[in-house]
Design a protein around this motif. Structure first.
Motif, PDB file in Angstrom:
ATOM      1  N   GLN A 184      32.851  47.173  28.361  1.00 30.84           N
ATOM      2  CA  GLN A 184      33.005  48.421  29.101  1.00 30.84           C
ATOM      3  C   GLN A 184      34.156  48.321  30.099  1.00 30.84           C
ATOM      4  OE1 GLN A 184      31.381  51.405  28.819  1.00 30.84           O
ATOM      5  NE2 GLN A 184      30.314  50.613  27.012  1.00 30.84           N
ATOM      6  N   LEU A 185      34.231  47.197  30.811  1.00 29.67           N
ATOM      7  CA  LEU A 185      35.321  47.011  31.770  1.00 29.67           C
ATOM      8  C   LEU A 185      36.673  46.990  31.067  1.00 29.67           C
ATOM      9  CD1 LEU A 185      33.810  44.215  34.074  1.00 29.67           C
ATOM     10  CD2 LEU A 185      34.059  46.652  34.621  1.00 29.67           C
ATOM     11  N   LEU A 186      36.754  46.262  29.965  1.00 29.03           N
ATOM     12  CA  LEU A 186      38.016  46.161  29.243  1.00 29.03           C
ATOM     13  C   LEU A 186      38.451  47.505  28.679  1.00 29.03           C
ATOM     14  CD1 LEU A 186      37.355  42.799  27.379  1.00 29.03           C
ATOM     15  CD2 LEU A 186      38.918  43.157  29.299  1.00 29.03           C
ATOM     16  N   ASP A 187      37.515  48.253  28.100  1.00 31.90           N
ATOM     17  CA  ASP A 187      37.847  49.552  27.541  1.00 31.90           C
ATOM     18  C   ASP A 187      38.245  50.546  28.624  1.00 31.90           C
ATOM     19  OD1 ASP A 187      37.453  48.763  24.941  1.00 31.90           O
ATOM     20  OD2 ASP A 187      35.364  49.421  24.869  1.00 31.90           O
ATOM     21  N   SER A 188      37.846  50.277  29.864  1.00 32.13           N
ATOM     22  CA  SER A 188      38.204  51.151  30.977  1.00 32.13           C
ATOM     23  C   SER A 188      39.507  50.737  31.639  1.00 32.13           C
ATOM     24  CB  SER A 188      37.073  51.148  32.021  1.00 32.13           C
ATOM     25  OG  SER A 188      35.881  51.634  31.452  1.00 32.13           O
ATOM     26  N   GLY A 189      40.188  49.730  31.060  1.00 30.25           N
ATOM     27  CA  GLY A 189      41.489  49.344  31.560  1.00 30.25           C
ATOM     28  C   GLY A 189      41.488  48.241  32.585  1.00 30.25           C
ATOM     29  N   TYR A 190      40.343  47.609  32.809  1.00 35.15           N
ATOM     30  CA  TYR A 190      40.321  46.501  33.756  1.00 35.15           C
ATOM     31  C   TYR A 190      40.892  45.235  33.134  1.00 35.15           C
ATOM     32  CZ  TYR A 190      37.827  49.110  37.269  1.00 35.15           C
ATOM     33  OH  TYR A 190      37.500  50.041  38.212  1.00 35.15           O
ATOM     34  N   HIS A 191      41.590  44.501  33.948  1.00 31.84           N
ATOM     35  CA  HIS A 191      42.250  43.263  33.556  1.00 31.84           C
ATOM     36  C   HIS A 191      41.393  42.117  34.084  1.00 31.84           C
ATOM     37  CE1 HIS A 191      46.126  40.627  33.912  1.00 31.84           C
ATOM     38  NE2 HIS A 191      45.553  40.472  32.741  1.00 31.84           N
ATOM     39  N   ILE A 192      40.609  41.482  33.207  1.00 31.63           N
ATOM     40  CA  ILE A 192      39.735  40.377  33.616  1.00 31.63           C
ATOM     41  C   ILE A 192      40.572  39.109  33.598  1.00 31.63           C
ATOM     42  CG2 ILE A 192      37.546  39.204  33.240  1.00 31.63           C
ATOM     43  CD1 ILE A 192      37.378  42.248  33.825  1.00 31.63           C
ATOM     44  N   ARG A 228      25.150  47.335  38.513  1.00 28.38           N
ATOM     45  CA  ARG A 228      25.815  46.803  39.706  1.00 28.38           C
ATOM     46  C   ARG A 228      27.268  46.465  39.432  1.00 28.38           C
ATOM     47  NH1 ARG A 228      20.609  43.115  41.531  1.00 28.38           N
ATOM     48  NH2 ARG A 228      19.574  44.757  42.750  1.00 28.38           N
ATOM     49  N   VAL A 229      27.547  45.891  38.271  1.00 29.25           N
ATOM     50  CA  VAL A 229      28.928  45.549  37.947  1.00 29.25           C
ATOM     51  C   VAL A 229      29.754  46.803  37.693  1.00 29.25           C
ATOM     52  CG1 VAL A 229      30.439  44.363  36.305  1.00 29.25           C
ATOM     53  CG2 VAL A 229      28.306  43.276  37.042  1.00 29.25           C
ATOM     54  N   GLU A 230      29.222  47.734  36.912  1.00 33.64           N
ATOM     55  CA  GLU A 230      29.975  48.939  36.591  1.00 33.64           C
ATOM     56  C   GLU A 230      30.206  49.801  37.832  1.00 33.64           C
ATOM     57  OE1 GLU A 230      28.017  50.873  33.347  1.00 33.64           O
ATOM     58  OE2 GLU A 230      28.685  49.384  31.885  1.00 33.64           O
ATOM     59  N   ASN A 231      29.194  49.900  38.702  1.00 38.05           N
ATOM     60  CA  ASN A 231      29.347  50.709  39.905  1.00 38.05           C
ATOM     61  C   ASN A 231      30.249  50.043  40.941  1.00 38.05           C
ATOM     62  OD1 ASN A 231      27.621  52.672  38.876  1.00 38.05           O
ATOM     63  ND2 ASN A 231      25.806  51.832  39.881  1.00 38.05           N
ATOM     64  N   GLY A 232      30.282  48.724  40.939  1.00 40.75           N
ATOM     65  CA  GLY A 232      31.086  48.000  41.914  1.00 40.75           C
ATOM     66  C   GLY A 232      32.459  47.614  41.422  1.00 40.75           C
ATOM     67  N   ALA A 233      32.789  47.929  40.184  1.00 40.06           N
ATOM     68  CA  ALA A 233      34.094  47.555  39.626  1.00 40.06           C
ATOM     69  C   ALA A 233      35.227  48.228  40.376  1.00 40.06           C
ATOM     70  CB  ALA A 233      34.150  47.930  38.142  1.00 40.06           C
ATOM     71  N   GLY A 234      36.311  47.478  40.541  1.00 44.30           N
ATOM     72  CA  GLY A 234      37.485  48.026  41.202  1.00 44.30           C
ATOM     73  C   GLY A 234      38.554  46.966  41.317  1.00 44.30           C
ATOM     74  N   ARG A 244      28.106  55.508  37.970  1.00 44.11           N
ATOM     75  CA  ARG A 244      29.123  56.408  37.463  1.00 44.11           C
ATOM     76  C   ARG A 244      29.635  55.896  36.124  1.00 44.11           C
ATOM     77  NH1 ARG A 244      31.739  53.333  41.336  1.00 44.11           N
ATOM     78  NH2 ARG A 244      33.601  52.232  40.633  1.00 44.11           N
ATOM     79  N   ALA A 245      30.035  56.816  35.274  1.00 43.48           N
ATOM     80  CA  ALA A 245      30.545  56.425  33.964  1.00 43.48           C
ATOM     81  C   ALA A 245      31.941  55.854  34.124  1.00 43.48           C
ATOM     82  CB  ALA A 245      30.580  57.648  33.041  1.00 43.48           C
ATOM     83  N   LEU A 246      32.222  54.780  33.401  1.00 42.04           N
ATOM     84  CA  LEU A 246      33.556  54.205  33.406  1.00 42.04           C
ATOM     85  C   LEU A 246      34.460  55.043  32.513  1.00 42.04           C
ATOM     86  CD1 LEU A 246      32.667  50.441  33.082  1.00 42.04           C
ATOM     87  CD2 LEU A 246      33.458  51.617  35.112  1.00 42.04           C
ATOM     88  N   LYS A 247      35.661  55.320  32.993  1.00 38.41           N
ATOM     89  CA  LYS A 247      36.582  56.129  32.220  1.00 38.41           C
ATOM     90  C   LYS A 247      37.247  55.295  31.133  1.00 38.41           C
ATOM     91  CE  LYS A 247      37.605  59.196  36.098  1.00 38.41           C
ATOM     92  NZ  LYS A 247      38.646  59.752  36.990  1.00 38.41           N
TER      93      LYS A 247
END
Length: 281
Positions: A265-273, A232-238, A54-57
């Motif tokens: 991609q994770l950062l631009d989608s609002g994920y806090h690493i 795998r990372v993008e689909n499993g992110a949460g 799925r595309a990351l928002k």
């Protein structure tokens, strides 16, 4: 275990270790505490199953990464002896933890550190003492840049097949090397192959360490291809997800390339690493 020696052994042991480890950690998943971000977090699933990509928002803002380690070690009590490892993180916001096992390896770890530095985020490195002793400069670099270094044993053995004295030696020698190069003893450990038993939890706690497993396994050690690791990372992110990757133990150029793609991609989608605070309970 150096270079490609882990790969053959891992393929032979991973299935049995997974079954034995799962039997030893059955029960409710533990969580670790992260720095707060912006919004309430949901509990992540214990296992990320197959999903269509799925595309990351995209997000209108980028959350700032965590640089702290939590309270000073002197303020922390000895960890309790757990019956299962911590699997995911709790806290506020869309927080995730990236972890890298088996290093440090001068062929791949510097590139991973460079990518993390470019995006100003922190990660966790579970190092093997046999690798760390020859690459102490990389552990010093991790310390300087705010990453957390954890204990992944000396030679990456299947701990559940060792005696208590052998398990202690594997952990203690590695903690000594980390202390020498990183500046402090590790407060986290991870059992090779994810195989845990009572002795590993007891000895780890006695050495002042909490056990951390993972929520999302990239299976990068199987060399599935860079695109597959990214998916795998993008689909499993949460929220709450702890990602397992490797920076040593074999040919890891796919892992290096994948991080360059999925991290922004994770950062631009609002994920806090982020990296965890340790809380004893």
């Amino acid at each position: 275990m150096k270079n490609d020696q882990l790969l053959t052994r891992r393929r032979a042991l991973i299935a049995g270790a997974t079954v034995l480890g799962a039997a030893g950690v059955a029960g409710t998943a533990r969580v670790l505490t992260a720095e707060p971000a912006e919004s309430p977090a949901r509990n992540a699933p214990a296992v990320a199953g197959p999903q269509a990509r799925r595309a990351l928002k995209p997000s209108a803002y980028r959350l700032q990464p965590v640089t702290g380690y939590g309270p000073p070690r002197s303020a922390l009590a000895r960890p309790v002896v757990r019956h299962e490892p911590i699997l995911s993180m709790s806290g506020r916001g869309r927080s995730m933890v990236l972890t890298f096992d088996d290093g440090p390896d001068p062929r791949y770890t510097p590139d991973i550190l460079r990518t993390l530095r470019e995006h100003d985020v922190r990660a966790m490195f579970f190092v093997c003492g046999g690798m760390a002793v020859d690459n102490k400069d990389l552990l010093s670099e991790m310390a300087d840049e705010g990453h957390i270094v954890g204990n992944h044993t000396w030679s990456h053995p299947l701990l559940i097949q060792l005696s208590r004295s052998e398990i202690r030696s594997e952990m203690e020698r590695t903690s000594d090397v980390i202390k020498d190069a990183y500046g402090e003893r590790p407060v986290w450990f991870r059992a090779p192959y994810g195989a845990w038993n009572r002795a590993t939890f007891q000895i780890g706690a006695d050495l002042g360490m909490e056990p951390l497993a993972w929520t999302l396994d990239t299976l990068d050690w199987t060399s599935p291809g860079t695109r597959t690791i990214i998916d795998r990372v993008e689909n499993g992110a949460g929220p709450g997800v702890v990602v397992l990757s490797h920076d040593a133990g074999g040919e890891r150029s796919e892992s290096v390339r994948a991080l360059r793609d999925y991290l922004p991609q994770l950062l631009d989608s609002g994920y806090h690493i982020t990296v965890p605070r340790r809380r004893y309970a």
